[in-house]
Design an enzyme around this catalytic site. Sequence first.
Site, PDB file in Angstrom:
ATOM      1  N   GLY A 204      72.110  30.944  82.205  1.00  0.00           N
ATOM      2  CA  GLY A 204      72.020  29.482  82.604  1.00  0.00           C
ATOM      3  C   GLY A 204      72.568  29.244  84.016  1.00  0.00           C
ATOM      4  N   LEU A 230      64.239  31.536  78.423  1.00  0.00           N
ATOM      5  CA  LEU A 230      64.963  31.722  79.819  1.00  0.00           C
ATOM      6  C   LEU A 230      66.202  32.552  79.646  1.00  0.00           C
ATOM      7  CD1 LEU A 230      65.023  30.130  82.437  1.00  0.00           C
ATOM      8  CD2 LEU A 230      66.883  28.785  81.540  1.00  0.00           C
ATOM      9  N   ASP A 231      66.133  33.667  80.693  1.00  0.00           N
ATOM     10  CA  ASP A 231      67.002  34.699  80.740  1.00  0.00           C
ATOM     11  C   ASP A 231      67.141  35.645  79.596  1.00  0.00           C
ATOM     12  OD1 ASP A 231      67.816  33.227  83.204  1.00  0.00           O
ATOM     13  OD2 ASP A 231      69.353  32.383  82.386  1.00  0.00           O
ATOM     14  N   GLN A 232      66.024  35.780  78.919  1.00  0.00           N
ATOM     15  CA  GLN A 232      66.176  36.489  77.860  1.00  0.00           C
ATOM     16  C   GLN A 232      65.066  37.586  77.859  1.00  0.00           C
ATOM     17  OE1 GLN A 232      68.156  36.036  74.731  1.00  0.00           O
ATOM     18  NE2 GLN A 232      69.242  34.686  76.102  1.00  0.00           N
TER      19      GLN A 232
END
Lengths: 287, 287, 287, 287
Positions: A204, A230-232
Site C-alpha cells: 500500500g 494490488l501489490d499481489q
Amino acid sequence: MHHTTATLLVSCRDRTGLVAALSDFVFRHGGNIIDADQHAESGADNGQFFMRLRFDIGGFTLDRAGIAASLGALARKFELNHQISYSDKRQRVVIFVSKTPHCLYDLLLRQQLGELGGDIIAVVSNHRELQTVAGHFGLPFHYIPVGAAGKDEAEQQQLDLLASLDADLVVLARYMQVLSPRFLEQWHSRVINIHHSFLPAFVGAKPYHQAKERGVKIIGATAHYVTPQLDQGPIIEQDVIRVSHRDEVEDLVRKGRDLERQVLSRAVHAHLDRRVLISGTRTIVFT
Amino acid sequence: MHHTTATLLVSCRDRTGLVAALSDFVFRHGGNIIDADQHAESGADNGQFFMRLRFDIGGFTLDRAGIAASLGALARKFELNHQISYSDKRQRVVIFVSKTPHCLYDLLLRQQLGELGGDIIAVVSNHRELQTVAGHFGLPFHYIPVGAAGKDEAEQQQLDLLASLDADLVVLARYMQVLSPRFLEQWHSRVINIHHSFLPAFVGAKPYHQAKERGVKIIGATAHYVTPQLDQGPIIEQDVIRVSHRDEVEDLVRKGRDLERQVLSRAVHAHLDRRVLISGTRTIVFT
Amino acid sequence: MHHTTATLLVSCRDRTGLVAALSDFVFRHGGNIIDADQHAESGADNGQFFMRLRFDIGGFTLDRAGIAASLGALARKFELNHQISYSDKRQRVVIFVSKTPHCLYDLLLRQQLGELGGDIIAVVSNHRELQTVAGHFGLPFHYIPVGAAGKDEAEQQQLDLLASLDADLVVLARYMQVLSPRFLEQWHSRVINIHHSFLPAFVGAKPYHQAKERGVKIIGATAHYVTPQLDQGPIIEQDVIRVSHRDEVEDLVRKGRDLERQVLSRAVHAHLDRRVLISGTRTIVFT
Amino acid sequence: MHHTTATLLVSCRDRTGLVAALSDFVFRHGGNIIDADQHAESGADNGQFFMRLRFDIGGFTLDRAGIAASLGALARKFELNHQISYSDKRQRVVIFVSKTPHCLYDLLLRQQLGELGGDIIAVVSNHRELQTVAGHFGLPFHYIPVGAAGKDEAEQQQLDLLASLDADLVVLARYMQVLSPRFLEQWHSRVINIHHSFLPAFVGAKPYHQAKERGVKIIGATAHYVTPQLDQGPIIEQDVIRVSHRDEVEDLVRKGRDLERQVLSRAVHAHLDRRVLISGTRTIVFT
C-alpha cells in the site's frame, strides 16, 4: 557474427524424457544449444518442470512456421505450456510514467547503451513533466490525461495506442494510477510495476513512512507483474538497502529511488531476455 | 522416497549436439533429468561448453560399469572431460585445522544438521587445541605435529592417513601450514582452503592489517582450491562485508571470521553437491 | 524552516577535553548541535581523534570571521586540523567526462532531484559526445580537446576554467585521461575518481577482463581521491556485485556500470555533505 | 592497558546545550571521551535527541555514586532518559533454547572467542537435547520442562532461576515457547528474540513456507526485543539473503539458519556493547 537465436520457455508437470525430447528436437533440425537451464521441483507426481532453452538457429532446417507446428505437437504430447521467441523479433516496450523521472532515465539510458534485449518505443504519461526526457532520448511522448471524462476513457486511449504501436510490454515506471481489471485482462502477464517496498511487507501507500515508523533496519523494492489484486502479482526481482536511525523519511525516499530504478531495470532486462516464466502466483527467473 | 541420483559434470570445446546426445543417453536408459544446467561460452571455435546434469537412476537400465563404458564412448566421440558421481557414494572429507576453531565448528555443525552432501570423517591438526571439538561431535582427531623431524615427515603421515581413511577431499579450515607441491600433486583439485581476504587483493599475510592500512570500505574472504602457487588457485566462493573507520583491526578480524566460515562452508557445500567444475585457473559453479 | 548549519571536521592527536571544548564552544555562542560523530582510535599516545560536528547557527552570537578566529585559537591550543563549512555556501562541482555517459547522467539526475548538497555548474570533456547531455540538464559544456598542442596546454585550459568558475570540486566521471602531478598539486583532495574495480585488486587497465580471467565471484568499484600515484588515493566508497561464469566480459561491463555510477554518486554525496575527512592515505567517512 | 570505560545512553526531547552539558560533565571530572555519537531528529519542537557517549574513567574524580547523583541532576534539568553502564560490570546473559542448536553454538563460540561484551552464564531449555552443547562449553544447563503443571509454573521456575543467577539479559535462541505478559513485564526490554523472517513480512508461523509460496526473491531474519504483541517488538537487527526457484523449502530453512544465527548474534553483540537505545516501538542502534 551473432546468429539469430531462439529461446524456448517451458513449464509442465514433470515427466521423464522431457529434456531429451526437447534437446533432440533442436539437434535433429540443426540447432546448437547455447544455454539450457532446467529444474524439476521435488514433490512427487505434481512436481513442476521448468525449462529455458536458447539455441542458435543459423542453420536450422525448419522455418518458424515449421518450428511452431513441431513444438505444438510436442506440447500436446507432453502437455507443455510453452512460448518461443526469436532474437531478431525484439519486444516493443511502452513506458508509463507520471512525474517522477528516475526510473524513466534509467531505462532510457540502458536502451541507449544497448543493454536491453528489446526496444522502448514510446513514453505515455498522464502529466507533461517528463516530455522533455522522452524527447532527449528521441522517443515519442503521448500525453493521455485522466481528465473529466474519467479514467475509462483514458484507459481506452492507452489501449488503442498500445494496439496501434504493436506493443508487447508495458512498464509502469512510477506510474501513479491503478490499472483497471479490464486493462489487465488484455495485458495479462505483460505489465511490470515497481513497488517501493520489500513486498509483502508494507503493502500500500507511503511505505517509507511505514518503514520509518516501524524502525526497520533494511528497506527494499519489488518489481512484479501487475494483477488486479494490488501489490499481489508475481514477483520478478527484489533488492534491499540498509538504513539507520540517521535516515529521515527523505533519506529513505532517496535510497529507495536508487533501489527502485535498479530493481525495475533488472526485471525489465530479465523479461526482455525471456528469462522469466510465470507459474501461478510466482515467477521462475532463469539466471 | 529419495531415489539415487547421478550427477554428471562435463566440460569440452563447444560442438552441436552435445546436450541432445547427453540427455538422449539419460532418457534411452530410463533416467529422469532432475536438474540440467548448461552454458556455452561465446568465443567462436574455441568457446567452452560446461554442463551439469543430475538425473534419477531409480529405474536405469545400465549398471554403473555400463554407465562408465557408455560415457567413455561419448567422451571419446565429443572429446569431453567428464566426471560422474552417485548420491549413494558420499564423499569422505578430512578437515585440517591448527588452533582457530570457528571454521571447524561451522562445518561440524552443518554435518550434524544434515546440510552437507558428504561425510566429515576425521579432523587432523598440528596442535592439540581442537581435539575436544572433534570429540564433541564424535569425530576422530589425529594429532600430527610438524616437529623436529620436519615437515616432510608430517606430510607423509598425513598422506598415509588420508589413504587409510579413503578420503576424497581435504578442507583447510584455517590450517596454518603451506602444503608442499608433492602433496598438492597427489591431491590436485581436492584441497579447499579459506583465504581471509577478497582475492586477488591482499595476497599473503596479515590481510586485515593491510586492509586497515589501505582504508578499504569492504573486506572479504575467498575459498579456493589449493595449488602450488600461493593464493592463486581457482576461486570457488567469495563474500564481503562492509567496514568503517570505527573498526579496529580486532573488529576486522571478528568480522572476517564470520565471512571465513560462511564462505568456506558454502564452497565445501558446493563441492560436495558436485556443483563445481574446474576449468583452467577458474571454476564454474552451477547454482 | 531549515536554518543555516555549520559543519566542522576535525582530526588531531587524541587529547582529553577535545569534545568538551568543541561542544562548549558551540553552546556558549548559541549554537545547537544537530549531529556529532566522534571517534578516537585506540593506540596509546599516537591515537588519532576524528570528529564531525554539525550545528545550527540560526542564533549564533559570532559571525563567520569570529568563528574562524575562535576556531583558530582552539586549533592552536589542541593542535587540530580543522575545516569549517556552511550550508548556505554550497560547493561548486565541475564534472570531467570523456564519452561514457552513465556516471554523468546519474550525477545530473541527482542534482535535478535535489539530492546533492552542492551544485554541479559545468561539464568539461575532451570529446563532444556528451554535449547534449549537459544541455538537456541546462548545464554549460566546455570542450577541451587534448590536441596536437599536447596535454599540458589542455590542462592549463582546464585549470583556467576551474579558476574562472570558482570551482571547489572536480569529479572524474569516467574521464579517460590521467591528470598530471601539477594539476593534482593544485587540486589536492579535491578530485574524485571512479575506478572500475574493487581496489586494491585489479589495479590498472581492463579490470573486467582481469576479473573474468581470474574467475572472481564478485566484482567491485571504488571511488577515491586522486593522487599522483595511480589508483592509490584515499578510498571514499566501494561496493560489489556478484557475478558468475554466465557473465561474459560485456555483462561484467554492464554490471560494473551500475556499480560505478552508484559508488561515484555516493562518494560525491558524502563529500558534499562534508562527511569525508582525509587522514593520510585513507579516509574517515562519517555516516 | 584497557582502562575502565563508562557508556552513557541518553534520549530526550531535543534542546540546545545538551551535548555541551554532557561532554562538559565528562571533561570537568577528568574523563576522556572515546566515542560520541549523537543525533537529533528533525521535526521542530518534538524532535528527539539520541546520544551515546563512551568515556575513559581511569582518572575520574567522581565515584559511581557521585556519577549517578550528578547525572540524576542533569537528567532532571534536561528531562533526560538516561542509562549508564561500566565496562567492568559485564552483563550476565541467560540463553533459552528448545531443540535447535545453530544459534546456541554461534553465541557460545563467540563467547569462547572473546567477542562478546558480556558473559553467558547459563542455558535454559524445555528439552534435554542441547544439554551436551552447554556442557561442551562449560556452562550449566537448566532443564525446565513445560509439563503437566503448566506453563505458569515453568515460567515461575525460570523467573526464580534468573533472579538467583542475577541475570541481566535473556536471549531466545530459537526458544519455541511464547513468554507470558507477566514474564515480559518483569523483563521488559531485556529479552531478545530471533524471528525467522524479514519483519514485518511473514509474521507468524512457517515463514519459509510463506516465502516459497509467495515466490519472494530474498528472505530475511529479524532480531527484536520481545513485547507482549507477537513479532511486534522493537527491531534491533535484520539481514537478508537471495533465494531462487531452485531453493526448496528445506534450502530456505538452511539459508535461514545462517541468517538467524548471524542476526541474533549481532543483535546480542550490539546490546551488550550498550549500543542499542529503545525509543517507543523502534530502536536506535549506534554503530
